[in-house]
Design a protein around this motif. Structure first.
Motif, mmCIF file in Angstrom:
data_model
loop_
_atom_site.group_PDB
_atom_site.id
_atom_site.type_symbol
_atom_site.label_atom_id
_atom_site.label_comp_id
_atom_site.label_asym_id
_atom_site.label_seq_id
_atom_site.Cartn_x
_atom_site.Cartn_y
_atom_site.Cartn_z
ATOM 1 N N MET A 105 -9.525 3.828 -1.348
ATOM 2 C CA MET A 105 -8.875 4.733 -2.295
ATOM 3 C C MET A 105 -7.623 4.112 -2.903
ATOM 4 S SD MET A 105 -7.037 7.542 0.150
ATOM 5 C CE MET A 105 -7.833 7.276 1.710
ATOM 6 N N HIS A 106 -7.085 3.097 -2.276
ATOM 7 C CA HIS A 106 -5.852 2.499 -2.802
ATOM 8 C C HIS A 106 -6.113 1.363 -3.775
ATOM 9 C CE1 HIS A 106 -3.821 4.950 0.075
ATOM 10 N NE2 HIS A 106 -4.541 4.430 1.051
ATOM 11 N N GLY A 107 -7.321 0.853 -3.776
ATOM 12 C CA GLY A 107 -7.596 -0.243 -4.693
ATOM 13 C C GLY A 107 -9.041 -0.674 -4.589
ATOM 14 N N GLN B 56 0.905 -1.146 0.000
ATOM 15 C CA GLN B 56 0.000 0.000 0.000
ATOM 16 C C GLN B 56 0.944 1.196 0.000
ATOM 17 O OE1 GLN B 56 -0.859 2.832 1.658
ATOM 18 N NE2 GLN B 56 -2.697 2.498 2.887
#
Ligand SMILES: Cc1cc2nc3c(=O)[nH]c(=O)nc-3n(C[C@H](O)[C@H](O)[C@H](O)COP(=O)(O)OP(=O)(O)OC[C@H]3O[C@@H](n4cnc5c(N)ncnc54)[C@H](O)[C@@H]3O)c2cc1C
Ligand code: FES
Ligand code: FES
Lengths: 789, 161, 260
Positions: C238-240, C174
Motif C-alpha cells: 500500500m505504500h508503494g 515509509q
C-alpha cells in the motif's frame, strides 16, 4: 489591551496542570478492588459461520474466572443504532442485530466471539488463546458496488447488503436532471473519500462494576457522552433502569467521534460484572483499537456540476456509495445522509441539487462519525469538482467561487437541501484568506521552489458546515432516536463560588477553562470562582455530550440559560436587600446596583443571603441559588471558511511537502481564541493526514492491512508546517445566546480539498495537464504514478 | 517473580515483577505512577516515554527486570520542588501545547531530553526530534512552539496567533 | 506476552552459556523483539539480556576499521562514529530518539528486517560481522527476509566497518513506520564502489551490481541515470508499487552519489 478574563480572553487552561504533572485521571488509571481483566477472542476471518466454540481448555487455565460466549447474553439486546433512515420509497433502512458476542456468524476481522475474564490481564490473554473456535469461512463482502448487486450476504436475514438507497431531496431530482440537460458545461468527477481511523491517543477502556449490596452498576468508560451510553446500554441492551446505572467518563484522551458510540465492550463488562459479582476491566490494545473502533469516511462518489457559460452553477448531482461496515454503529446511518447531503450546497447558490446515497453492509469494522462526519465528504467532492470545473472553463478557481457565493446580504439563505444558513460572509472570509496566505507572493515562492527542482502548487477551497447539532424536533423527523438538546445545572455556593454541572464532556476541548469564562463575563466574577463538573451521570443533568462541534453552541447555551435564571433570582434577592424593585437592579462586575444610585450589594453577599436567609423574602422566594436549564437549539450553526494550501512536489519521488497552510474561519463569536486556534490546528493536521498519509486498507479477504502504526500513517511533527489561522471574520450566530458557531471540526472538514487541489495545481503547472485527480491519500507512489501518466 | 529496585523520581523503590513486566506496567500498576501512558503496542506513539539514566526511552519497550538499579524520571518528577510547573511543562501550558493530555507526558519527557542535549534547537530539529511522539489533538503547532519557547527562544514571530 | 525468565549475564561467555538453554533468545535493545512478543509472535522461555555486557558496547577505531560493539545503541553510534559520517548519519536517523537510545546494531542485523537501515551499511561497506565464535563477511551474512547466517545461540559481538573514501546513505521514509520505504547506501573505496539497497526487494537487502559497475567506472550521479531496475522482485504494497520502488532505487542511488 487583550482581556485577561471572560469572553475573548486567552485564558490558560486550568486542566493542563493535572495533565502536565501526570495527575490526569483517565479510565485506565482507575482500578477497583477485586477487579478482574477481560480478554476477547476475536474473529481472525472477515466472514464465516461459527461451527464450534470450545472453552473447556481455557476454563482450566490459571486465574480464569469465567469464559463468556453469546449464551451468557441470552435475552439481552444487541447494541442499538440511534438513527433510522428512510429510503427513496419511504421504507425504513435494513437494520441488523449487533450482538454483544457473535451469534452464529462472524462478520469482520475483530468481531468478538468469546471473552475470558481472569485474575490478571496476562492470564486472561493466555486463556483467550486456548479458546478453540471453528469457523466455516464465507466469501468476504468487500466491494460496495458489487455487494449491492448480489453474492454473499453480510446478514442473511436481511436479504440484501443495501442498507438504504436514499434520495435527497427526492422532489429535487427531476428539476436537477432537467438542468443538466440544458447546461452549457458539465464537470464530472469520480472520487474516493478514503477510509480513516480516528485514533485518539487513548485507546478505549471499559470497567464495569456491579454492586450486589446496592443492586446497582457503575461503568467507567472512555466516552464523549456518558448519558448517551447509559441510555442506550441501560434501555436497549441490558435492561437496567437509569437510576441503577451510573456511567462515568473521567478524563478522556481524545475521541474525534470514535468515543461517541456505544460499543459492545461496555455492555460486556457491565453485564459480566454482575454474572461473576466482580469488577471487570477491559483495556483495548492499539492493535485491538484498529480492529474494533468505528472507522470513518469510506465513500465512493460520482459528482457532476452543471454550469452556464459564465460559470454560474446551475445544478449539482451526486451518487455516493457509503460503507456501513458489518453492523450499524450508533450514528452511522446519519453520517452519509443528513450530515452530508444537507451540506452539498456549500457556500454557493446552486439552484438545483440532488444527492443519492447507497449505504452498504460489508465485512469490515462498522463505520461511523469521525471528525467532521459527512461534512468533510461533502466539502471534498464539491470543492474538488469546482476546482476541476474552473480548470476546464479557464476561470480562476477563486474567481469561480466568488461568483457563486451566497452574498452577505442574502442571509438567511435557504438552500435546496433543506437547511437554511443564518449568517456568513464568504467574500469577506476569502478576502482574509488572500491576505493571510499572501497569495500575491505565490509566483515568487513558486520560482524559488523551481530552483530547487520542486514543483510548487497552490490549492484553495471553501467550506461550510452545520454544527451545534441540533433541533430535536428536526432531527426527530430525520430519524434520530434521541433528542439533541443540552443541559446545565448552575449551583452557586453560599460564599459565591459556582459549580456548573454540564452534559457536555470535554475530551481535550478545554471546557473546564472556556465555560467559566462565559460565566465570569456574565456575572463579573473571576473565572477561578467557577468550576466545571462533567462526565459522570451521577452528578450531571441528562445531556447528549460532546461531538459535532456542539459543546459551546448547545451546552454553553444551556449554561447561559441557567445562569440567566440565577441572575434573575439573585437580582430579586439583591432588590430585597437594597429595598428596591428588582426591575431596577443592575449586575455589573460582580455587584448589584440600584440603577441611577450608588446603592449596591456585592455578589457574595447575595449568595450568602440565599443560603443564610435571615433577611430574605421567604414568602416570595425559595432560599438557595441553583438552577437547571435545558437548551434545544432552533437551527444548526454554520461556521464557514476559506483555506489555502501550498505544496512542493518532488517530481522524482512524488513526495508532497506541505509548505504552508492558511485557514480563514468564521466561527461567530469566540470565547477563548487560544483554544479555538488549537482546535483548528488539530483539525488541519487530521485533514492533511487524510489527504497525504492516512488510509485504512483491507485486502480482498477482509484482512486489515493497515492494522497498526507500522502501516497506518499518523501525521508526525515533521509532516506538517506551522499553520496560519485567523478567525477575525465574524458573523455571529443569530439563534444562540452566545453567537457562537463551533470550531472543533472545521479544520478537518476544510483542509483535504485544499491539499489535493494544491497537488493537482503543481502538476498542472508543470505541464501534467492530463492529471485532474488523484485519490487520497496522495502517497508518493500515487503522485509519482500520476506524473508518469 | 524477581525483585527489582530502582530510583524513581529521586525515591528508592522496589517491587516484585515477572520477567515480562514492562517498565510502563511497573510504573503504572506497581508504583501507581499513572502519568506514564500507553498508547500503542508497536512502540511507536511515545506516550510512554520516560527517562532512564538520563535518556529518553519508551517504557512500553523495556522490561522492568532489565533495568534493575536504574534511575528513572517520569512526568510526575518534572515539576519544581515547590510543586510549580517545570520549564517545559510551563511552556506547554503557556502555549497550549496540549489538548486531551494523553500524549503530553511522553511529549514533555521527549522535549526535555532534546533540550538537555540541544539547548537551542531549530524548528526543524524540534520536529525531527519529536518524530516518535504522536499527538492526535494539537496538529503539533503549539507543541513545537512550546518547546522552542522552553528553550528561551522568542516565538512571537514564528506562529501567527 | 508469554511468560519467560530474564537472565542478565555480564560477559559474552556467560551469555553464550545462557543461550544454550532450551528456547533461549538474546535480548538486545528489545525494540523489535518486545513488540513482536506483545503480538505473541515470539515465545522465548528464557531471554538473555545483552545490555549488561560492557565488552559489547562502544565504538572504537582499529586501524582503518571502525569497530562497533554488538550491543551498542544507535544513539551511541550516531554520536561516536564520527570517523564514518555516513554510518553515524544512518544511525542517527533510525526510528526516533527513544528507539535509538535502546535499539542496537547487533539486534538490527540479527533481525534483518527487509526495511532496516543497518544491513545496507554493512553490505555496502563490506563490513565483517563478528560473533562469539567466527567472523562473517557481509556478503555471506544476509540470507533473505529476516534470515541471516547466524546459528541459534550465536551472538553478534561486534561489527567491523572498513572506512570508505566516500559514502552516503539516502533513506526514503515509509510514512507510517518510518523505516525505509527504500534506502540506498553507496560506499566508494579504493577497490571500487558498492551499492546496497534496503526496503525494496522481496529478498531483503541486496547489492545493485549494474550501478556498482557504472559507478566504479564513473563516480557521478548521472552514471546511473541510464540504468533501469527491474520492478519484478520488488516489494509492492500500500505504500508503494513495485515500479515505484524500482524508481526509488535509481533516484536514491543518484542522490547518494551526489551527497557522498
Ligand atoms: C518505532 C520504531 C522505529 C524504528 N525505525 C527503524 C528504522 O527506521 N530503521 C531501522 O533499521 N530500524 C528501525 N527500528 C528497529 C530498531 O532499529 C531495532 O532496534 C532493531 O531492529 C533491533 O535491535 P534491538 O537491539 O532492539 O534488538 P531486539 O529487539 O532486542 O532483538 C531483535 C532480534 O535480534 C536478536 N539479537 C539482539 N541482539 C543480538 C546480538 N547482539 N546478536 C545476535 N542476536 C541478537 C534477538 O534475539 C532478536 O531476535 C525501529 C523500531 C521501532 C520500535
Ligand atoms: S506506548 Fe506507544 S510507544 Fe510506548
Ligand atoms: S494532546 Fe491529545 S494526543 Fe496530544
Amino acid at each position: 489591551m487583550p482581556k485577561d478574563q471572560g469572553i475573548g480572553a486567552r485564558s490558560k487552561r486550568r486542566e493542563d496542570v493535572r495533565f502536565l504533572t501526570g495527575a490526569g485521571r483517565y479510565t485506565d488509571d482507575i482500578n477497583v478492588p477485586g477487579q478482574t481483566y477481560a480478554a476477547f477472542v476475536r474473529s481472525e476471518v472477515a466472514h464465516g459461520k461459527i461451527t464450534k466454540i470450545d472453552t473447556s481448555d481455557a476454563e482450566k487455565m490459571p486465574g480464569v474466572v469465567k469464559v463468556f460466549t453469546a449464551a451468557d447474553f441470552d435475552g439481552k439486546g444487541g447494541v442499538p443504532c440511534g438513527w433510522q433512515i428512510h429510503d427513496r420509497q419511504g421504507n425504513p433502512m435494513l437494520e441488523p442485530k449487533h450482538p454483544i458476542l457473535a451469534e452464529g456468524k462472524v462478520r469482520y476481522v475483530g468481531d468478538a466471539i468469546a471473552c475470558v475474564v481472569a485474575e490478571t490481564l496476562e492470564q486472561a490473554r493466555d486463556a483467550a488463546e486456548a479458546v478453540v473456535v471453528d469457523i466455516d469461512e464465507l466469501p468476504a463482502v468487500m466491494d460496495m458496488k458489487a455487494a449491492v448487486k448480489g453474492g454473499a450476504l453480510v446478514h442473511d436475514e436481511l436479504g440484501s447488503n443495501l442498507c438504504y438507497d436514499w434520495g435527497f431531496i427526492e422532489d429535487n431530482k427531476a428539476a436537477t436532471d432537467a438542468a443538466f440537460e440544458t447546461a452549457h458545461h458539465v464537470t464530472t468527477l469520480e472520487l474516493v473519500n478514503n477510509r480513516l481511523i480516528a485514533n485518539p491517543m487513548e485507546p478505549r477502556v471499559a470497567l464495569g462494576h456491579y454492586n450486589r449490596a446496592m443492586d446497582d452498576y457503575t461503568l467507567y468508560t472512555t466516552s464523549q457522552n456518558p448519558h448517551v451510553i447509559r441510555l442506550l446500554m441501560g434501555a436497549f441492551v441490558l435492561s437496567i433502569p437509569e437510576h441503577k446505572l451510573r456511567v462515568v467518563a473521567p478524563d478522556v484522551g481524545g475521541g474525534f467521534g470514535s468515543k461517541i458510540f456505544h460499543y459492545i465492550e461496555e455492555a460486556f463488562v457491565t453485564h459480566a460484572s454482575r454474572l461473576i459479582n466482580r469488577p471487570v476491566k477491559w483495556t483495548s490494545t492499539r492493535s485491538e483499537a484498529f480492529l474494533t473502533d468505528a472507522h470513518g469516511r469510506d465513500h465512493v462518489t460520482k459528482i457532476e456540476l452543471a454550469l452556464d457559460k459564465d460559470g454560474m452553477f446551475q445544478a449539482l448531482r451526486t451518487e455516493t456509495y457509503a460503507n456501513m461496515g458489518a453492523y450499524l454503529s450508533t450514528f452511522a446511518p446519519s453520517v452519509p445522509t443528513y450530515l452530508h447531503g444537507t451540506l452539498m450546497a456549500g457556500n454557493y447558490k446552486t439552484p438545483h441539487i440532488y444527492v443519492n446515497v447507497k449505504a452498504v453492509f460489508t465485512n469490515t469494522v462498522p463505520v461511523d462519525a469521525y471528525r467532521g462526519a459527512g461534512r468533510p465528504e461533502a466539502t471534498f467532492q464539491l470543492e474538488r469538482v469546482i476546482d476541476k470545473a474552473a480548470r476546464e472553463m479557464g476561470i480562476d478557481p477563486i474567481e469561480l467561487r466568488r461568483k457563486n457565493f451566497v452574498g452577505a446580504d442574502e442571509f438567511p439563505y435557504q438552500t435546496p437541501v433543506a437547511v437554511a444558513y443564518d449568517t456568513g460572509n464568504y467574500q469577506a472570509t476569502m478576502d482574509v484568506l488572500e491576505k493571510i496566505a499572501d497569495l500575491a507572493g505565490f509566483e515568487k515562492r513558486r520560482a524559488d521552489s523551481a530552483k530547487k527542482g520542486l514543483w510548487r502548487g497552490l490549492g484553495v477551497n471553501c467550506y461550510i458546515e452545520a454544527c451545534g447539532i441540533a433541533p430535536s424536533n428536526l432531527v426527530g423527523q430525520l430519524g434520530a432516536r434521541a433528542g439533541l438538546y443540552e443541559s446545565a445545572t448552575v449551583r452557586v455556593n453560599a460564599t459565591g463560588g459556582i459549580v456548573v454541572m454540564t452534559g457536555s464532556h470535554s475530551h481535550g476541548q478545554g471546557h473546564e477553562t472556556a465555560f467559566p469564562q462565559v460565566i465570569s463575563e456574565m456575572i463579573g466574577i473571576p473565572e477561578s470562582q467557577v468550576e466545571i463538573v462533567h462526565g459522570d451521570t451521577a452528578n450531571t443533568p441528562m445531556g447528549m455530550g460532546t461531538y459535532g462541534s456542539r459543546s459551546l453552541a448547545v451546552g454553553g447555551s444551556a449554561m447561559v440559560k441557567a445562569t440567566n435564571k440565577i441572575i434573575a433570582k439573585a437580582k430579586k434577592i439583591a432588590a430585597h436587600l437594597l429595598e428596591a424593585s428588582d426591575g431596577d437592579i443592575e449586575l455589573k462586575d460582580g455587584k448589584f446596583t440600584v440603577a441611577g444610585t450608588d446603592k449596591s450589594v456585592d455578589w457574595g453577599s447575595v449568595c450568602l443571603a440565599a443560603y443564610v436567609p435571615h433577611n430574605y423574602p421567604l414568602a416570595e422566594l425559595e432560599p438557595g441559588l441553583e438552577e437547571t436549564a435545558f437548551y434545544d437549539p432552533s437551527n444548526f450553526t454554520y461556521p464557514s471558511g476559506a483555506y489555502a494550501c501550498e505544496v512542493e512536489v518532488d517530481p522524482d519521488t512524488g513526495k508532497v511537502t506541505v509548505c504552508a497552510f492558511a485557514a480563514a474561519d468564521d466561527f461567530g463569536n469566540v470565547i477563548n481564541p487560544m483554544i479555538v486556534e488549537g482546535q483548528v490546528h488539530g483539525g488541519l493536521a487530521q485533514g492533511i493526514g487524510q489527504a497525504l498519509l492516512e488510509g485504512a486498507v483491507y485486502d480482498e479477504n477482509g484482512q486489515l492491512l493497515s492494522g497498526s502504526y507500522m502501516d497506518y500513517a499518523m501525521p508526525r511533527a515533521d509532516d506538517v508546517p506551522f499553520y496560519t489561522v485567523d478567525h477575525s471574520c465574524c458573523t455571529p450566530c443569530t439563534h444562540n445566546p452566545l453567537g457562537v458557531k463551533g470550531c472543533g471540526e472545521a479544520g478537518a472538514i476544510g483542509s483535504p480539498p485544499a491539499v489535493v487541489n494544491a497537488v493537482i495545481d503543481a502538476l498542472q503547472r508543470a505541464g501534467k495537464t492530463n492529471v485532474t485527480h488523484i485519490d487520497m491519500p496522495l502517497s508518493p507512489s500515487r503522485v509519482w504514478a500520476a506524473i508518469q501518466g | 517473580m524477581t525483585k527489582v529496585s530502582m530510583t524513581v523520581n529521586g525515591k528508592a523503590v522496589s517491587g516484585e515483577v515477572e520477567g515480562r513486566t514492562l517498565l510502563a506496567t511497573f510504573l503504572r500498576e506497581g508504583l501507581g505512577l499513572t502519568g506514564t501512558h500507553v498508547g500503542c503496542d508497536t512502540s511507536q506513539c511515545g506516550a510512554c516515554v520516560v527517562h532512564v539514566n538520563g535518556q529518553a526511552i519508551k517504557s512500553c519497550t523495556a522490561f522492568a527486570a532489565d533495568l534493575d538499579g536504574a534511575k528513572v524520571t517520569t512526568i510526575e518528577g518534572m515539576a519544581n520542588p515547590d510543586g510549580s510547573l517545570g520549564t517545559v511543562q510551563q511552556a506547554f501550558q503557556d502555549h497550549h501545547g496540549l489538548q486531551c493530555g494523553f500524549c503530553t507526558p511522553g511529549m514533555v519527557m521527549s522535549a526535555a531530553a532534546l533540550l538537555a542535549e540541544n539547548p537551542k534547537p531549530t524548528e526543524a530539529e524540534v520536529r525531527h526530534h519529536l518524530e516518535g511522539n504522536i499527538c492526535r489533538c494539537t496538529g503539533y503547532h503549539n507543541i513545537v512552539k512550546a518547546v522552542l519557547a522552553a528553550s528561551g527562544q522568542d516565538v512571537g514571530q514564528i506562529a501567527a496567533e | 506476552m508469554y511468560a519467560f525468565e530474564l537472565e542478565k549475564p555480564a560477559t559474552v561467555a556467560e551469555a553464550v552459556k545462557a543461550l544454550a538453554q532450551e528456547d533461549a533468545q538474546a535480548l538486545g535493545g528489545g525494540q523489535t523483539l518486545i513488540p513482536s512478543m506483545k503480538q505473541r509472535l515470539a515465545a522465548p522461555a528464557v531471554l538473555v539480556s545483552l545490555n549488561g555486557i560492557k565488552e559489547m558496547i562502544g565504538v572504537r577505531k582499529d586501524g582503518g576499521d571502525l569497530v562497533i560493539g554488538g550491543a551498542t545503541p544507535h544513539a551511541v553510534v550516531a554520536k561516536e562514529a564520527g570517523a564514518y559520517p555516513a554510518l553515524a548519519g544512518l544511525a542517527g536517523n533510525i526510528g526516533d530518539p527513544a528507539v535509538r537510545n535502546r535499539g542496537t546494531i547487533g539486534g538490527s542485523l540479527a533481525n534483518n528486517d527487509p526495511s532496516a537501515c543497518y544491513p545496507s551499511a554493512v553490505l555496502a561497506s563490506g563490513a565483517t560481522v563478528v560473533t562469539n565464535n567466527r567472523q562473517i563477511a557481509a556478503d555471506d551474512f544476509f540470507e533473505g527476509l529476516f534470515t541471516t547466517a547466524l546459528e541459534p545461540g550465536e551472538i553478534i559481538t561486534e561489527v567491523r566497518f572498513p572506512i570508505p573514501q566516500k559514502a552516503s546513505y539516502q533513506k526514503f521514509l515509509q510514512p507510517a513506520s518510518r523505516f525505509a520505504l527504500t534506502a540506498v547506501f553507496v560506499a566508494k573505496t579504493g577497490g571500487g564502489v558498492r551499492v546496497a539497497v534496503t526496503g525494496a526487494s522481496e529478498d531483503g537487502v541486496f547489492r545493485w551490481a549494474d550501478a556498482e559497475a557504472a559507478l566504479s567506472a564513473n563516480f557521478a550521479a548521472d552514471a546511473v541515470s541510464g540504468l533501469s531496475v527491474d520492478p519484478e522482485g520488488m516489494i509492492g504494497d500500500m505504500h508503494g508499487t513495485k515500479a515505484y520502488r524500482a524508481n526509488l532505487v535509481k533516484v536514491l542511488t543518484g542522490r547518494a552519489v551526489s551527497a557522498a
